[in-house]
Design a protein around this motif. Structure first.
Motif, PDB file in Angstrom:
ATOM      1  N   LEU A   1      46.211  11.229 -39.235  1.00 31.65           N
ATOM      2  CA  LEU A   1      46.086  10.447 -40.530  1.00 31.65           C
ATOM      3  C   LEU A   1      47.035  11.107 -41.772  1.00 31.65           C
ATOM      4  CD1 LEU A   1      42.301  10.742 -40.908  1.00 31.65           C
ATOM      5  CD2 LEU A   1      43.525   8.924 -40.136  1.00 31.65           C
ATOM      6  N   HIS A   2      47.708  12.079 -41.596  1.00 28.33           N
ATOM      7  CA  HIS A   2      48.622  12.501 -42.673  1.00 28.33           C
ATOM      8  C   HIS A   2      50.066  12.584 -42.101  1.00 28.33           C
ATOM      9  CE1 HIS A   2      44.388  14.206 -43.678  1.00 28.33           C
ATOM     10  NE2 HIS A   2      44.759  13.579 -44.887  1.00 28.33           N
ATOM     11  N   ALA A   3      50.347  12.244 -40.930  1.00 27.31           N
ATOM     12  CA  ALA A   3      51.756  12.344 -40.685  1.00 27.31           C
ATOM     13  C   ALA A   3      52.576  11.303 -41.148  1.00 27.31           C
ATOM     14  CB  ALA A   3      51.778  12.589 -39.134  1.00 27.31           C
ATOM     15  N   LYS A   4      53.972  11.601 -41.363  1.00 26.73           N
ATOM     16  CA  LYS A   4      54.810  10.617 -41.860  1.00 26.73           C
ATOM     17  C   LYS A   4      55.658  10.035 -40.657  1.00 26.73           C
ATOM     18  CE  LYS A   4      58.580  10.053 -45.001  1.00 26.73           C
ATOM     19  NZ  LYS A   4      59.684  10.878 -46.115  1.00 26.73           N
ATOM     20  N   LEU A   5      55.540   8.666 -40.642  1.00 24.59           N
ATOM     21  CA  LEU A   5      56.086   7.956 -39.446  1.00 24.59           C
ATOM     22  C   LEU A   5      57.598   7.915 -39.672  1.00 24.59           C
ATOM     23  CD1 LEU A   5      53.907   4.804 -39.168  1.00 24.59           C
ATOM     24  CD2 LEU A   5      53.614   6.983 -38.041  1.00 24.59           C
ATOM     25  N   ASN A   6      58.364   8.254 -38.552  1.00 21.32           N
ATOM     26  CA  ASN A   6      59.633   8.235 -38.282  1.00 21.32           C
ATOM     27  C   ASN A   6      60.115   6.963 -37.756  1.00 21.32           C
ATOM     28  OD1 ASN A   6      62.249   8.842 -36.952  1.00 21.32           O
ATOM     29  ND2 ASN A   6      62.066  10.851 -37.434  1.00 21.32           N
ATOM     30  N   TRP A   7      60.737   5.888 -38.594  1.00 24.73           N
ATOM     31  CA  TRP A   7      60.945   4.605 -37.960  1.00 24.73           C
ATOM     32  C   TRP A   7      62.149   4.588 -37.005  1.00 24.73           C
ATOM     33  CZ3 TRP A   7      57.721   1.514 -39.354  1.00 24.73           C
ATOM     34  CH2 TRP A   7      56.666   1.797 -40.218  1.00 24.73           C
ATOM     35  N   CYS A   8      63.059   5.470 -37.004  1.00 29.61           N
ATOM     36  CA  CYS A   8      63.869   5.611 -36.144  1.00 29.61           C
ATOM     37  C   CYS A   8      63.352   6.087 -34.810  1.00 29.61           C
ATOM     38  CB  CYS A   8      65.275   6.808 -36.467  1.00 29.61           C
ATOM     39  SG  CYS A   8      66.458   6.967 -35.280  1.00 29.61           S
ATOM     40  N   ARG A   9      62.620   6.856 -34.543  1.00 30.69           N
ATOM     41  CA  ARG A   9      61.766   7.215 -33.414  1.00 30.69           C
ATOM     42  C   ARG A   9      61.153   5.975 -32.959  1.00 30.69           C
ATOM     43  NH1 ARG A   9      60.418  12.733 -34.387  1.00 30.69           N
ATOM     44  NH2 ARG A   9      58.578  11.837 -35.807  1.00 30.69           N
ATOM     45  N   ILE A  10      60.405   5.306 -33.740  1.00 30.56           N
ATOM     46  CA  ILE A  10      59.697   4.250 -33.319  1.00 30.56           C
ATOM     47  C   ILE A  10      60.656   3.209 -32.890  1.00 30.56           C
ATOM     48  CG2 ILE A  10      58.333   2.145 -34.355  1.00 30.56           C
ATOM     49  CD1 ILE A  10      57.123   4.089 -36.119  1.00 30.56           C
ATOM     50  N   GLY A  11      61.724   2.987 -33.338  1.00 35.38           N
ATOM     51  CA  GLY A  11      62.738   1.946 -32.698  1.00 35.38           C
ATOM     52  C   GLY A  11      63.113   2.502 -31.486  1.00 35.38           C
ATOM     53  N   ASN A  12      63.337   3.726 -31.066  1.00 37.82           N
ATOM     54  CA  ASN A  12      63.599   4.091 -29.972  1.00 37.82           C
ATOM     55  C   ASN A  12      62.700   3.933 -28.860  1.00 37.82           C
ATOM     56  OD1 ASN A  12      66.156   5.164 -30.698  1.00 37.82           O
ATOM     57  ND2 ASN A  12      65.443   7.229 -31.233  1.00 37.82           N
ATOM     58  N   LEU A  13      61.344   4.196 -29.322  1.00 35.85           N
ATOM     59  CA  LEU A  13      60.235   3.924 -28.688  1.00 35.85           C
ATOM     60  C   LEU A  13      60.239   2.255 -28.013  1.00 35.85           C
ATOM     61  CD1 LEU A  13      57.497   4.530 -27.404  1.00 35.85           C
ATOM     62  CD2 LEU A  13      56.284   3.927 -29.517  1.00 35.85           C
ATOM     63  N   LEU A  14      60.237   1.394 -28.926  1.00 37.94           N
ATOM     64  CA  LEU A  14      60.134   0.089 -28.634  1.00 37.94           C
ATOM     65  C   LEU A  14      61.583  -0.423 -27.745  1.00 37.94           C
ATOM     66  CD1 LEU A  14      59.158  -1.280 -32.182  1.00 37.94           C
ATOM     67  CD2 LEU A  14      58.053  -1.046 -30.033  1.00 37.94           C
ATOM     68  N   TRP A  15      62.491   0.290 -28.154  1.00 38.10           N
ATOM     69  CA  TRP A  15      63.760   0.129 -27.134  1.00 38.10           C
ATOM     70  C   TRP A  15      63.689   0.537 -25.662  1.00 38.10           C
ATOM     71  CZ3 TRP A  15      68.141  -2.750 -27.386  1.00 38.10           C
ATOM     72  CH2 TRP A  15      69.078  -2.587 -26.551  1.00 38.10           C
ATOM     73  N   VAL A  16      63.048   1.564 -25.472  1.00 39.76           N
ATOM     74  CA  VAL A  16      62.528   2.066 -24.262  1.00 39.76           C
ATOM     75  C   VAL A  16      61.455   1.361 -23.595  1.00 39.76           C
ATOM     76  CG1 VAL A  16      61.401   4.171 -23.053  1.00 39.76           C
ATOM     77  CG2 VAL A  16      63.496   4.506 -24.700  1.00 39.76           C
ATOM     78  N   CYS A  17      60.594   0.813 -24.164  1.00 35.21           N
ATOM     79  CA  CYS A  17      59.423   0.325 -23.551  1.00 35.21           C
ATOM     80  C   CYS A  17      59.541  -1.180 -23.445  1.00 35.21           C
ATOM     81  CB  CYS A  17      58.079   0.671 -23.972  1.00 35.21           C
ATOM     82  SG  CYS A  17      57.782   0.060 -25.930  1.00 35.21           S
ATOM     83  N   ILE A  18      60.199  -1.842 -24.141  1.00 31.34           N
ATOM     84  CA  ILE A  18      60.391  -3.304 -24.112  1.00 31.34           C
ATOM     85  C   ILE A  18      60.614  -3.873 -22.925  1.00 31.34           C
ATOM     86  CG2 ILE A  18      61.714  -5.312 -24.709  1.00 31.34           C
ATOM     87  CD1 ILE A  18      61.380  -4.226 -27.724  1.00 31.34           C
ATOM     88  N   PRO A  19      61.938  -3.274 -21.970  1.00 27.71           N
ATOM     89  CA  PRO A  19      62.011  -3.793 -20.759  1.00 27.71           C
ATOM     90  C   PRO A  19      60.769  -3.676 -19.704  1.00 27.71           C
ATOM     91  CG  PRO A  19      63.963  -2.495 -21.623  1.00 27.71           C
ATOM     92  CD  PRO A  19      62.749  -2.361 -22.461  1.00 27.71           C
ATOM     93  N   VAL A  20      60.155  -2.606 -19.982  1.00 22.09           N
ATOM     94  CA  VAL A  20      58.941  -2.414 -18.994  1.00 22.09           C
ATOM     95  C   VAL A  20      58.051  -3.382 -19.227  1.00 22.09           C
ATOM     96  CG1 VAL A  20      57.358  -0.790 -18.180  1.00 22.09           C
ATOM     97  CG2 VAL A  20      59.643   0.102 -18.961  1.00 22.09           C
ATOM     98  N   VAL A  21      57.805  -3.292 -20.716  1.00 21.65           N
ATOM     99  CA  VAL A  21      56.757  -4.251 -20.937  1.00 21.65           C
ATOM    100  C   VAL A  21      57.091  -5.846 -20.336  1.00 21.65           C
ATOM    101  CG1 VAL A  21      55.624  -5.743 -22.995  1.00 21.65           C
ATOM    102  CG2 VAL A  21      55.696  -3.111 -23.232  1.00 21.65           C
TER     103      VAL A  21
END
Length: 471
Positions: A242-262
């Motif tokens: 609930l209190h964590a600050k999101l890291n948009w760069c890390r979110i971008g890396n996550l999407l980049w990694v998983c999009i081919p699998v999806v």
């Protein structure tokens, strides 16, 4: 002399050198097959049996077609979960546990937002989805509430797989297995109570199955969330949802990694959804027959699913240790095991299809279609086995792009156009049209198998690995 030398050459070609023994492969196979039976078959089969006991062909057809369609989103959530495993697992492997926890929180909110959007769209597009599948007015009346309730379960499916991805990233596979097993038990109990109105509960008929699915994944999500937040994981990984600050760069890396699998997972699931839609266009009887055939095929494919899991980690280990001959030997042995086991089940199902159908066709309306179509397709279904094993081997070798692009191209450029042309043709009998449509799908898998086989014979990943090692 020539005859002897020819015989020796033939024997050497047929023999398999290197790799693991059949006994060792079976040691890996048995647990995976049991897991596949529990996860992929038993709850779904029991649910279908409950629905069939309502003696409504419309209800069974709706359940089969809609669940086939929603599998796309289940696969999407699995793909996003793999991205969580990769990103959080990377930091966990480095011993940077707080960063692993932060990566999990980023992935958690990302997957949850995607799940919310998907679930909301499904909820409001219920009528459009039913109309796309050409449900009759009576089926639409049942289908829309069923689909809306299933849309809510999709939200919890995304939530559940977001949590599972983190536990797998920290190498905890035991808890997800136990939670899923408990969730399956909860589903079966609630499913029975709500479908038939047992223990004083209202009888919800088909809608009871959808409500049970919501209860199952909500239960599993809550248990997983409590385990992550209230055990040593909370302090070790400094998890603060609930209190964590999101890291948009890390979110971008996550999407980049998983999009081919999806894309990979969703594409093949979409092909099955499209196939189910083609069948439902022929009426409730054809849709119910398709659902029954899929059930029989799913049971026959349990050994293949287990073998696919085994060959993936066998190949990945062999690639890491540069054991190229062992890769091909293990693929051949796994293919032989899978073909024998799946072939045996298909043969039994083809010889006595009517006996299996009696469990699902309580009114005798679609059993005759299954009895004709399933034996005729059994040989082609073995081709589906081939593409499943070969694609799993390529993933183990790190070649996920070949699998993804092959599936996307074959489905979009061959399967969808071919089935559209078939749908515009006139056939003397519905069974013929169903058979030709289903065969077109399986022939598409044959095209995929040819590409995968060519890619494996190229050994391109061997050259890349050796180049990296030499560098």
């Amino acid at each position: 002399m020539n005859s002897g030398s020819t015989k020796d050459r033939l024997t050497s070609r047929l023999s398999i050198q290197g790799g693991l023994s059949y006994g060792k492969i079976f040691q890996y196979f048995y647990p995976e097959c049991i897991s596949a039976l529990i996860i992929y078959f038993l709850p779904y089969c029991i649910d279908c049996l409950f629905i069939c006991n309502l003696k409504s062909t419309n209800s069974y057809a709706i359940s089969g077609i809609v669940d086939n369609f929603l599998t796309m989103f289940l696969k999407a959530s699995e793909g996003l979960s793999i991205g969580t495993v990769i990103v959080a697992g990377y930091f966990n492997g480095l011993g940077q546990f707080k960063k692993a926890g932060e990566a999990f929180v980023d992935a958690f909110w990302t997957v949850l937002c995607i799940g919310t959007v998907v679930s909301t769209c499904l909820y409001f597009l219920g009528y459009a989805i039913c109309a796309f599948n050409k449900f009759s007015p009576e089926m639409i009346e049942q289908g829309i509430p069923y689909l809306k309730c299933k849309a809510l379960s999709v939200f919890f499916i995304f939530l559940y797989f977001a949590l599972v991805g983190f536990l797998r990233a920290i190498k905890n596979t035991f808890v997800p297995m136990v939670v899923f097993a408990c969730g399956a038990v909860v589903f079966v109990i609630v499913d029975y109570i709500l479908i038939f109105g047992a223990f004083g509960m209202p009888q919800l008929y088909l809608l009871g199955s959808a409500v049970a699915s919501v209860v199952q994944y909500a239960f599993m999500s809550v248990v997983m969330l409590l385990y992550i937040l209230y055990t040593k994981n909370h302090e070790k990984y400094n998890i603060s949802i609930l209190h964590a600050k999101l890291n948009w760069c890390r979110i971008g890396n996550l999407l980049w990694v998983c999009i081919p699998v999806v894309i990979d997972k969703v594409s093949i699931a979409f092909a099955y959804a499209w196939l189910g839609s083609c069948m439902s266009h022929l009426g409730a009887t054809a849709g119910a027959a398709f659902s029954c055939i899929k059930m029989m095929e799913r049971f026959a494919f349990l050994p293949a699913i287990a073998c696919a899991q085994v060959i993936t980690f066998l190949v990945s280990n062999d690639v890491g240790q540069l054991r190229w001959d062992d890769i091909h030997a293990n693929i051949k042995r796994v293919l032989i095991i899978a073909t024998l086991l799946v072939g045996t089940i298909l043969l039994i199902g083809s010889l006595w299809p009517s006996w299996f159908v009696t469990f699902f066709d309580k009114k005798g309306e679609f059993g005759h279609l299954v009895a004709i179509i399933f034996p005729a397709l059994s040989v082609l279904i073995l081709i589906d086995l081939l593409q499943l094993i070969l694609s799993a081997a390529l993933r183990g070798a790190g070649d996920v792009s070949t699998v993804m692009w092959t599936r996307v191209v074959v489905i979009s450029c061959y399967f969808i156009p071919a089935t559209y042309v078939i749908s515009q043709c006139t056939f003397n009998a519905m069974v013929t049209k169903m058979l030709v449509t289903y065969a077109a799908f399986l022939l598409g898998n044959a095209l995929m198998s040819i590409v995968y086989l060519y890619r494996l014979r190229q050994n391109h990943w061997k050259k890349q690995k050796e180049k990296a090692c030499n560098g």
